[in-house]
Design a protein around this motif. Structure first.
Motif, PDB file in Angstrom:
ATOM      1  N   THR A 103       0.816  -1.207   0.000  1.00 47.00           N
ATOM      2  CA  THR A 103       0.000   0.000   0.000  1.00 47.00           C
ATOM      3  C   THR A 103       0.854   1.263   0.000  1.00 47.00           C
ATOM      4  OG1 THR A 103      -1.768  -1.195   1.144  1.00 47.00           O
ATOM      5  CG2 THR A 103      -1.874   1.218   1.194  1.00 47.00           C
ATOM      6  N   THR A 104       1.820   1.351   0.891  1.00 46.05           N
ATOM      7  CA  THR A 104       2.659   2.544   0.976  1.00 46.05           C
ATOM      8  C   THR A 104       3.456   2.749  -0.302  1.00 46.05           C
ATOM      9  OG1 THR A 104       2.802   2.365   3.372  1.00 46.05           O
ATOM     10  CG2 THR A 104       4.496   3.681   2.290  1.00 46.05           C
ATOM     11  N   ASP A 105       4.008   1.678  -0.864  1.00 46.22           N
ATOM     12  CA  ASP A 105       4.760   1.789  -2.121  1.00 46.22           C
ATOM     13  C   ASP A 105       3.885   2.336  -3.242  1.00 46.22           C
ATOM     14  OD1 ASP A 105       6.920   0.707  -0.785  1.00 46.22           O
ATOM     15  OD2 ASP A 105       6.680  -1.293  -1.652  1.00 46.22           O
ATOM     16  N   TYR A 106       2.665   1.817  -3.360  1.00 47.06           N
ATOM     17  CA  TYR A 106       1.763   2.276  -4.412  1.00 47.06           C
ATOM     18  C   TYR A 106       1.330   3.724  -4.181  1.00 47.06           C
ATOM     19  CZ  TYR A 106       1.173  -2.076  -7.032  1.00 47.06           C
ATOM     20  OH  TYR A 106       1.370  -3.161  -7.843  1.00 47.06           O
ATOM     21  N   LYS A 107       1.078   4.101  -2.926  1.00 46.98           N
ATOM     22  CA  LYS A 107       0.684   5.482  -2.641  1.00 46.98           C
ATOM     23  C   LYS A 107       1.799   6.452  -3.008  1.00 46.98           C
ATOM     24  CE  LYS A 107      -2.851   4.927   0.906  1.00 46.98           C
ATOM     25  NZ  LYS A 107      -3.220   5.220   2.303  1.00 46.98           N
ATOM     26  N   ASN A 108       3.054   6.051  -2.827  1.00 46.10           N
ATOM     27  CA  ASN A 108       4.178   6.902  -3.207  1.00 46.10           C
ATOM     28  C   ASN A 108       4.364   6.944  -4.721  1.00 46.10           C
ATOM     29  OD1 ASN A 108       4.854   7.605  -0.563  1.00 46.10           O
ATOM     30  ND2 ASN A 108       6.186   5.832  -0.311  1.00 46.10           N
ATOM     31  N   ALA A 109       4.288   5.805  -5.372  1.00 47.86           N
ATOM     32  CA  ALA A 109       4.506   5.728  -6.819  1.00 47.86           C
ATOM     33  C   ALA A 109       3.352   6.345  -7.599  1.00 47.86           C
ATOM     34  CB  ALA A 109       4.705   4.279  -7.247  1.00 47.86           C
ATOM     35  N   TYR A 110       2.132   6.147  -7.120  1.00 47.26           N
ATOM     36  CA  TYR A 110       0.928   6.641  -7.801  1.00 47.26           C
ATOM     37  C   TYR A 110       0.236   7.666  -6.911  1.00 47.26           C
ATOM     38  CZ  TYR A 110       1.920   2.419 -10.434  1.00 47.26           C
ATOM     39  OH  TYR A 110       2.539   1.449 -11.162  1.00 47.26           O
ATOM     40  N   TYR A 111       0.919   8.753  -6.627  1.00 49.54           N
ATOM     41  CA  TYR A 111       0.449   9.767  -5.687  1.00 49.54           C
ATOM     42  C   TYR A 111      -0.893  10.350  -6.154  1.00 49.54           C
ATOM     43  CZ  TYR A 111       0.562  13.827  -2.638  1.00 49.54           C
ATOM     44  OH  TYR A 111       0.243  14.766  -1.693  1.00 49.54           O
ATOM     45  N   GLU A 112      -1.836  10.441  -5.204  1.00 48.87           N
ATOM     46  CA  GLU A 112      -3.173  10.979  -5.480  1.00 48.87           C
ATOM     47  C   GLU A 112      -3.908  10.212  -6.576  1.00 48.87           C
ATOM     48  OE1 GLU A 112      -4.868  13.490  -3.819  1.00 48.87           O
ATOM     49  OE2 GLU A 112      -3.231  13.403  -2.379  1.00 48.87           O
ATOM     50  N   TYR A 113      -3.703   8.893  -6.615  1.00 53.81           N
ATOM     51  CA  TYR A 113      -4.351   8.036  -7.606  1.00 53.81           C
ATOM     52  C   TYR A 113      -5.857   8.139  -7.466  1.00 53.81           C
ATOM     53  CZ  TYR A 113      -5.143   3.925 -10.505  1.00 53.81           C
ATOM     54  OH  TYR A 113      -5.527   3.078 -11.518  1.00 53.81           O
ATOM     55  N   GLN A 114      -6.520   8.363  -8.567  1.00 57.14           N
ATOM     56  CA  GLN A 114      -7.984   8.435  -8.560  1.00 57.14           C
ATOM     57  C   GLN A 114      -8.511   7.803  -9.831  1.00 57.14           C
ATOM     58  OE1 GLN A 114      -9.712  12.213  -7.554  1.00 57.14           O
ATOM     59  NE2 GLN A 114     -11.584  11.749  -8.629  1.00 57.14           N
ATOM     60  N   ILE A 115      -9.421   6.871  -9.652  1.00 52.97           N
ATOM     61  CA  ILE A 115     -10.117   6.283 -10.800  1.00 52.97           C
ATOM     62  C   ILE A 115     -11.604   6.531 -10.618  1.00 52.97           C
ATOM     63  CG2 ILE A 115     -10.171   3.995  -9.722  1.00 52.97           C
ATOM     64  CD1 ILE A 115     -10.093   2.873 -12.644  1.00 52.97           C
ATOM     65  N   THR A 116     -12.235   6.904 -11.704  1.00 56.28           N
ATOM     66  CA  THR A 116     -13.685   7.077 -11.712  1.00 56.28           C
ATOM     67  C   THR A 116     -14.234   6.131 -12.765  1.00 56.28           C
ATOM     68  OG1 THR A 116     -13.419   9.399 -11.107  1.00 56.28           O
ATOM     69  CG2 THR A 116     -15.579   8.719 -11.953  1.00 56.28           C
ATOM     70  N   ILE A 117     -15.139   5.259 -12.347  1.00 57.21           N
ATOM     71  CA  ILE A 117     -15.749   4.280 -13.246  1.00 57.21           C
ATOM     72  C   ILE A 117     -17.204   4.697 -13.436  1.00 57.21           C
ATOM     73  CG2 ILE A 117     -16.318   1.845 -13.578  1.00 57.21           C
ATOM     74  CD1 ILE A 117     -13.910   1.210 -11.719  1.00 57.21           C
ATOM     75  N   TYR A 118     -17.552   4.996 -14.665  1.00 58.46           N
ATOM     76  CA  TYR A 118     -18.878   5.509 -14.983  1.00 58.46           C
ATOM     77  C   TYR A 118     -19.824   4.384 -15.404  1.00 58.46           C
ATOM     78  CZ  TYR A 118     -16.264   9.869 -15.099  1.00 58.46           C
ATOM     79  OH  TYR A 118     -15.451  10.923 -14.767  1.00 58.46           O
ATOM     80  N   LYS A 119     -21.098   4.592 -15.171  1.00 55.24           N
ATOM     81  CA  LYS A 119     -22.113   3.592 -15.525  1.00 55.24           C
ATOM     82  C   LYS A 119     -22.252   3.399 -17.031  1.00 55.24           C
ATOM     83  CE  LYS A 119     -24.754   4.038 -11.305  1.00 55.24           C
ATOM     84  NZ  LYS A 119     -26.021   4.324 -10.663  1.00 55.24           N
ATOM     85  N   ASN A 120     -21.756   4.358 -17.829  1.00 55.85           N
ATOM     86  CA  ASN A 120     -21.859   4.241 -19.284  1.00 55.85           C
ATOM     87  C   ASN A 120     -20.672   3.470 -19.880  1.00 55.85           C
ATOM     88  OD1 ASN A 120     -19.765   6.069 -19.116  1.00 55.85           O
ATOM     89  ND2 ASN A 120     -20.657   7.560 -20.508  1.00 55.85           N
ATOM     90  N   ASN A 121     -20.000   2.679 -19.051  1.00 56.88           N
ATOM     91  CA  ASN A 121     -18.878   1.833 -19.464  1.00 56.88           C
ATOM     92  C   ASN A 121     -17.626   2.616 -19.852  1.00 56.88           C
ATOM     93  OD1 ASN A 121     -21.491   0.175 -20.098  1.00 56.88           O
ATOM     94  ND2 ASN A 121     -19.856  -1.282 -19.659  1.00 56.88           N
ATOM     95  N   ALA A 122     -17.432   3.774 -19.255  1.00 53.92           N
ATOM     96  CA  ALA A 122     -16.214   4.556 -19.440  1.00 53.92           C
ATOM     97  C   ALA A 122     -15.510   4.679 -18.094  1.00 53.92           C
ATOM     98  CB  ALA A 122     -16.547   5.940 -19.986  1.00 53.92           C
ATOM     99  N   TYR A 123     -14.214   4.979 -18.135  1.00 55.42           N
ATOM    100  CA  TYR A 123     -13.471   5.259 -16.916  1.00 55.42           C
ATOM    101  C   TYR A 123     -12.439   6.347 -17.195  1.00 55.42           C
ATOM    102  CZ  TYR A 123      -9.238   2.856 -18.500  1.00 55.42           C
ATOM    103  OH  TYR A 123      -8.108   2.511 -19.197  1.00 55.42           O
ATOM    104  N   THR A 124     -12.034   7.033 -16.140  1.00 54.14           N
ATOM    105  CA  THR A 124     -10.909   7.949 -16.189  1.00 54.14           C
ATOM    106  C   THR A 124     -10.041   7.672 -14.969  1.00 54.14           C
ATOM    107  OG1 THR A 124     -12.075   9.684 -14.978  1.00 54.14           O
ATOM    108  CG2 THR A 124     -12.171   9.785 -17.383  1.00 54.14           C
ATOM    109  N   LEU A 125      -8.751   7.870 -15.123  1.00 53.03           N
ATOM    110  CA  LEU A 125      -7.869   7.759 -13.970  1.00 53.03           C
ATOM    111  C   LEU A 125      -6.789   8.809 -14.076  1.00 53.03           C
ATOM    112  CD1 LEU A 125      -4.853   6.288 -14.409  1.00 53.03           C
ATOM    113  CD2 LEU A 125      -6.281   4.309 -14.751  1.00 53.03           C
ATOM    114  N   SER A 126      -6.274   9.199 -12.917  1.00 49.62           N
ATOM    115  CA  SER A 126      -5.193  10.172 -12.879  1.00 49.62           C
ATOM    116  C   SER A 126      -4.365   9.935 -11.632  1.00 49.62           C
ATOM    117  CB  SER A 126      -5.740  11.591 -12.887  1.00 49.62           C
ATOM    118  OG  SER A 126      -6.518  11.825 -11.737  1.00 49.62           O
ATOM    119  N   TYR A 127      -3.113  10.317 -11.708  1.00 45.93           N
ATOM    120  CA  TYR A 127      -2.204  10.280 -10.570  1.00 45.93           C
ATOM    121  C   TYR A 127      -0.971  11.088 -10.917  1.00 45.93           C
ATOM    122  CZ  TYR A 127       0.259   6.611 -13.188  1.00 45.93           C
ATOM    123  OH  TYR A 127       0.932   5.905 -14.144  1.00 45.93           O
TER     124      TYR A 127
END
Length: 108
Positions: A14-38
Motif C-alpha cells: 500500500t505505501t509503495d503504491y501510494k508513493n509511486a501513484y500519488y493521489e491516484y484516482q479512478i472514476t468508473i462511470y455507468k456508461n462503461n467509461a473510466y478515467t484515472l489520474s495520478y
C-alpha cells in the motif's frame, strides 16, 4: 489497500503504491467509461481514459485504454472480489505477480 503475492508470499504494498501513484484516482462511470489520474512519485502528472465491460458471468471486468496517454495503461483483466456502487476490490496479474487492490471512495 494493495497487496502483491508472488511464490506464495503476500506483501502489503500500500505505501509503495501510494508513493509511486500519488493521489491516484479512478472514476468508473455507468456508461462503461473510466478515467484515472495520478502523479508519478509526485513529479509527473498522468491521466488516462478508456472503456470497461463485464465478462459474461460478471466475475471479471475488462478495462481498455482509449486515450493516447503514454504508457501501458490500466491493467486490462481484473477478477472481481467485491463490487458495490462506490467500491471495487479486484485482482490482476502483473508480470507473474498477483496484485490485489481495494478501491474505496476517497471522500465520504
Amino acid at each position: 489497500k494493495v497487496t502483491e503475492t508472488s511464490n506464495g508470499t503476500t506483501t502489503d504494498k500500500t505505501t509503495d503504491y501510494k508513493n509511486a501513484y500519488y493521489e491516484y484516482q479512478i472514476t468508473i462511470y455507468k456508461n462503461n467509461a473510466y478515467t484515472l489520474s495520478y502523479s508519478g512519485f509526485n513529479l509527473v502528472a498522468y491521466t488516462e481514459s478508456g472503456t470497461w465491460v463485464y465478462s459474461g458471468d460478471k466475475t471479471h471486468v475488462y478495462f481498455t485504454k482509449t486515450s493516447t496517454a503514454p504508457g501501458s495503461g490500466f491493467a486490462s483483466d481484473w477478477t472481481i472480489l467485491k463490487l458495490k456502487e462506490k467500491e471495487l476490490w479486484g485482482t490482476y496479474i502483473n508480470n507473474g505477480t498477483l496484485v490485489e487492490i481495494h478501491f474505496v471512495p476517497r471522500y465520504s
